[in-house]
Design a protein around this motif. Structure first.
Motif, PDB file in Angstrom:
ATOM      1  N   MET A   1       1.163  -1.145  -0.179  1.00 41.26           N
ATOM      2  CA  MET A   1       0.543  -0.437  -0.132  1.00 41.26           C
ATOM      3  C   MET A   1       1.060   1.313  -0.283  1.00 41.26           C
ATOM      4  N   PHE A   2       0.739   2.288  -0.357  1.00 43.41           N
ATOM      5  CA  PHE A   2       1.156   3.630  -0.787  1.00 43.41           C
ATOM      6  C   PHE A   2       0.329   4.711  -0.474  1.00 43.41           C
ATOM      7  N   LYS A   3       1.090   5.809  -0.096  1.00 41.62           N
ATOM      8  CA  LYS A   3       0.757   6.801   1.011  1.00 41.62           C
ATOM      9  C   LYS A   3       0.868   8.067  -0.592  1.00 41.62           C
ATOM     10  N   VAL A   4       0.300   8.821  -1.471  1.00 44.97           N
ATOM     11  CA  VAL A   4       1.054   9.813  -1.881  1.00 44.97           C
ATOM     12  C   VAL A   4       0.063  10.997  -1.312  1.00 44.97           C
ATOM     13  N   LYS A   5       1.193  11.653  -1.750  1.00 46.15           N
ATOM     14  CA  LYS A   5       1.346  13.192  -1.345  1.00 46.15           C
ATOM     15  C   LYS A   5       1.251  14.397  -2.617  1.00 46.15           C
ATOM     16  N   VAL A   6       0.234  14.749  -2.978  1.00 46.14           N
ATOM     17  CA  VAL A   6       0.529  15.405  -4.447  1.00 46.14           C
ATOM     18  C   VAL A   6      -0.144  16.835  -3.799  1.00 46.14           C
ATOM     19  N   TYR A   7       1.144  17.868  -4.613  1.00 45.28           N
ATOM     20  CA  TYR A   7       0.895  19.081  -4.233  1.00 45.28           C
ATOM     21  C   TYR A   7       0.332  20.154  -5.725  1.00 45.28           C
ATOM     22  N   VAL A   8      -0.650  20.440  -5.519  1.00 41.24           N
ATOM     23  CA  VAL A   8      -0.675  22.000  -6.870  1.00 41.24           C
ATOM     24  C   VAL A   8      -0.356  22.833  -6.776  1.00 41.24           C
ATOM     25  N   THR A   9       0.196  23.789  -8.067  1.00 44.84           N
ATOM     26  CA  THR A   9       0.365  25.103  -7.582  1.00 44.84           C
ATOM     27  C   THR A   9      -0.020  25.707  -8.865  1.00 44.84           C
ATOM     28  N   LEU A  10       0.245  26.891  -8.963  1.00 43.28           N
ATOM     29  CA  LEU A  10      -0.465  27.956 -10.321  1.00 43.28           C
ATOM     30  C   LEU A  10       0.921  27.732 -10.540  1.00 43.28           C
TER      31      LEU A  10
END
Length: 84
Positions: A1-10
């Protein structure tokens, strides 16, 4: 199992009116050292995939749904977690 952290910026080339409003408010509260504010999004996903498929799947999800790639940039971190 994997935890994914996604960061989105303009993207840098895109104006950020929400960031400008926050910067103005901070400056008016005497935090004059704040020179710029960019507002973004943060998401955490838990995936049950094999380690070979996770990166490809995350990239696909970002580009199909989670990110507007015309005006936003993204990065992600993947960490393996132990199921509880």
């Amino acid at each position: 199992m994997f935890k994914v952290k996604v960061y989105v910026t303009l993207r840098e080339s895109v104006l950020d009116p929400q960031g400008n409003a926050v910067k103005g408010s901070l400056n008016s509260l005497s935090y004059t050292e704040v020179q710029d504010v960019r507002i973004g999004k943060y998401m955490e996903l838990i995936l049950e995939k094999s380690d070979r498929e996770v990166e490809e799947t995350v990239k696909e999800m970002c580009e199909k749904l989670l990110v507007n790639t015309v005006i936003e940039d993204y990065r992600y971190e993947i960490e393996e977690v132990v199921a509880q």
